[in-house]
Design an enzyme around this catalytic site. Sequence first.
Site, PDB file in Angstrom:
ATOM      1  NE  ARG A  23      17.318 -38.188  16.054  1.00  0.00           N
ATOM      2  CZ  ARG A  23      16.962 -37.024  16.637  1.00  0.00           C
ATOM      3  NH1 ARG A  23      17.673 -36.504  17.631  1.00  0.00           N
ATOM      4  NH2 ARG A  23      15.887 -36.385  16.218  1.00  0.00           N
ATOM      5  CG  ASN A  48      -2.629 -43.185  39.609  1.00  0.00           C
ATOM      6  OD1 ASN A  48      -1.935 -42.507  40.359  1.00  0.00           O
ATOM      7  ND2 ASN A  48      -3.956 -43.136  39.612  1.00  0.00           N
ATOM      8  NE  ARG A  59      -4.067 -54.370  36.933  1.00  0.00           N
ATOM      9  CZ  ARG A  59      -3.419 -54.285  38.092  1.00  0.00           C
ATOM     10  NH1 ARG A  59      -3.942 -53.565  39.098  1.00  0.00           N
ATOM     11  NH2 ARG A  59      -2.261 -54.895  38.279  1.00  0.00           N
ATOM     12  CG  HIS A  62     -12.058 -49.666  39.646  1.00  0.00           C
ATOM     13  ND1 HIS A  62     -10.743 -49.960  39.933  1.00  0.00           N
ATOM     14  CD2 HIS A  62     -12.743 -50.810  39.931  1.00  0.00           C
ATOM     15  CE1 HIS A  62     -10.651 -51.204  40.352  1.00  0.00           C
ATOM     16  NE2 HIS A  62     -11.859 -51.744  40.355  1.00  0.00           N
ATOM     17  CE  LYS A  72     -10.265 -43.673  36.376  1.00  0.00           C
ATOM     18  NZ  LYS A  72     -10.860 -44.971  36.738  1.00  0.00           N
ATOM     19  CG  HIS A 119     -10.621 -47.329  32.796  1.00  0.00           C
ATOM     20  ND1 HIS A 119      -9.496 -47.612  33.528  1.00  0.00           N
ATOM     21  CD2 HIS A 119     -10.323 -47.634  31.509  1.00  0.00           C
ATOM     22  CE1 HIS A 119      -8.544 -48.051  32.717  1.00  0.00           C
ATOM     23  NE2 HIS A 119      -9.018 -48.067  31.493  1.00  0.00           N
ATOM     24  CE1 TYR A 132      -3.861 -47.391  35.280  1.00  0.00           C
ATOM     25  CE2 TYR A 132      -6.074 -46.617  34.841  1.00  0.00           C
ATOM     26  CZ  TYR A 132      -5.187 -47.642  35.092  1.00  0.00           C
ATOM     27  OH  TYR A 132      -5.663 -48.926  35.159  1.00  0.00           O
ATOM     28  CG  ASP A 143     -11.992 -46.520  44.198  1.00  0.00           C
ATOM     29  OD1 ASP A 143     -11.005 -47.201  44.558  1.00  0.00           O
ATOM     30  OD2 ASP A 143     -12.451 -46.527  43.038  1.00  0.00           O
ATOM     31  CG  ASP A 168     -11.993 -55.137  40.172  1.00  0.00           C
ATOM     32  OD1 ASP A 168     -10.842 -55.003  39.722  1.00  0.00           O
ATOM     33  OD2 ASP A 168     -12.643 -54.210  40.719  1.00  0.00           O
TER      34      ASP A 168
HETATM   35  C1  LIG Z   1      -6.576 -45.340  42.145  1.00  0.00           C
HETATM   36  C2  LIG Z   1      -5.752 -45.420  43.403  1.00  0.00           C
HETATM   37  C3  LIG Z   1      -5.658 -46.575  44.128  1.00  0.00           C
HETATM   38  N1  LIG Z   1      -4.896 -46.598  45.272  1.00  0.00           N
HETATM   39  C4  LIG Z   1      -4.769 -47.847  46.034  1.00  0.00           C
HETATM   40  C5  LIG Z   1      -6.067 -48.544  46.350  1.00  0.00           C
HETATM   41  C6  LIG Z   1      -5.668 -49.997  46.405  1.00  0.00           C
HETATM   42  O1  LIG Z   1      -5.166 -50.307  47.695  1.00  0.00           O
HETATM   43  C7  LIG Z   1      -4.490 -50.093  45.429  1.00  0.00           C
HETATM   44  C8  LIG Z   1      -4.908 -50.647  44.109  1.00  0.00           C
HETATM   45  O2  LIG Z   1      -5.989 -49.871  43.665  1.00  0.00           O
HETATM   46  P1  LIG Z   1      -7.092 -50.543  42.760  1.00  0.00           P
HETATM   47  O3  LIG Z   1      -7.503 -51.830  43.376  1.00  0.00           O
HETATM   48  O4  LIG Z   1      -8.121 -49.508  42.461  1.00  0.00           O
HETATM   49  O5  LIG Z   1      -6.244 -50.857  41.454  1.00  0.00           O
HETATM   50  P2  LIG Z   1      -6.849 -51.453  40.134  1.00  0.00           P
HETATM   51  O6  LIG Z   1      -7.839 -52.518  40.436  1.00  0.00           O
HETATM   52  O7  LIG Z   1      -5.699 -51.759  39.272  1.00  0.00           O
HETATM   53  O8  LIG Z   1      -7.652 -50.225  39.502  1.00  0.00           O
HETATM   54  C9  LIG Z   1      -6.998 -49.486  38.506  1.00  0.00           C
HETATM   55  O9  LIG Z   1      -7.435 -49.978  37.281  1.00  0.00           O
HETATM   56  C10 LIG Z   1      -8.788 -49.675  36.977  1.00  0.00           C
HETATM   57  C11 LIG Z   1      -9.061 -50.200  35.588  1.00  0.00           C
HETATM   58  C12 LIG Z   1      -9.046 -48.213  37.103  1.00  0.00           C
HETATM   59  O10 LIG Z   1      -9.642 -47.539  36.253  1.00  0.00           O
HETATM   60  C13 LIG Z   1      -8.608 -47.602  38.349  1.00  0.00           C
HETATM   61  O11 LIG Z   1      -8.594 -46.169  38.235  1.00  0.00           O
HETATM   62  C14 LIG Z   1      -7.259 -48.029  38.775  1.00  0.00           C
HETATM   63  O12 LIG Z   1      -7.151 -47.791  40.164  1.00  0.00           O
HETATM   64  O13 LIG Z   1      -4.023 -48.748  45.242  1.00  0.00           O
HETATM   65  C15 LIG Z   1      -4.230 -45.487  45.716  1.00  0.00           C
HETATM   66  O14 LIG Z   1      -3.545 -45.548  46.766  1.00  0.00           O
HETATM   67  N2  LIG Z   1      -4.329 -44.331  45.008  1.00  0.00           N
HETATM   68  C16 LIG Z   1      -5.062 -44.252  43.860  1.00  0.00           C
HETATM   69  O15 LIG Z   1      -5.107 -43.170  43.240  1.00  0.00           O
END
Ligand SMILES: Cc1cn([C@H]2C[C@H](O)[C@@H](COP(=O)(O)OP(=O)(O)O[C@H]3O[C@H](C)C(=O)[C@H](O)[C@H]3O)O2)c(=O)[nH]c1=O
Length: 183
Positions: A23, A48, A59, A62, A72, A119, A132, A143, A168
């Site tokens: 399968r 996430n 990305r 962070h 993570k 990360h 995640y 953050d 970023d």
């Molecule tokens: C982590 C997180 C973010 N947010 C909000 C904050 C921002 O408004 C939006 C996007 O978050 P961020 O800009 O941090 O997303 P990425 O730039 O994709 O960052 C991600 O990718 C990189 C590689 C990582 O390691 C981070 O842990 C992960 O957040 O979601 C939330 O509401 N809850 C959460 O737990």
Amino acid sequence: MKFIPTAIADAFEIEIDPRTDARGLFARTFCAETFAARGLASVYPHCNISHTAKRGTLRGLHYQDAPKRDAKLVRATRGTAFDVAVDLRPHSPTYLRWAAVELSAEKRNAFYIPAGCAHGCLSLTDECELFYQISEVYDPALDCGVAYDDPAFSIEWPFAPAFISERDATHARYIPAPRGTQP
Ligand SMILES: Cc1cn([C@H]2C[C@H](O)[C@@H](COP(=O)(O)OP(=O)(O)O[C@H]3O[C@H](C)C(=O)[C@H](O)[C@H]3O)O2)c(=O)[nH]c1=O
């Protein structure tokens, strides 16, 4: 599961040990007992996903700062990503080093990134989705981020990012702490 050491202490690529039949396959991707026995985070109050439409999107990097530093466990559920961790633990023997794992939905591998590391990821395909498991609840006040091209780390990305968020693209330069200091 197979835990493969990386260039960062306590950071592992995790490969599955699939049970295959006509399968398809079945595999364990996480076991709290196994992770705890290895001294890895075994409780993940947040999970996430991120979806990235275009290849070449970067990305990160962070991390969540003390007192809620987060580990993570990251895997690709669609496409492929060049996933990077940077050791920001001054007491760590691999402080300031980076490690990369190519995550793909096809390989079904994962990257365990310990608390105290940053990360980031560069999508290697369009339609790249990451899942995640996070060992701490999110606190926006904690953050933090470091720049993907910071000379303090000299990360060797496979190619320059084509897409990156304003946040970023503008992380401040990282000021290394004296080695051995507690975080
Ligand atoms: C982590 C997180 C973010 N947010 C909000 C904050 C921002 O408004 C939006 C996007 O978050 P961020 O800009 O941090 O997303 P990425 O730039 O994709 O960052 C991600 O990718 C990189 C590689 C990582 O390691 C981070 O842990 C992960 O957040 O979601 C939330 O509401 N809850 C959460 O737990």
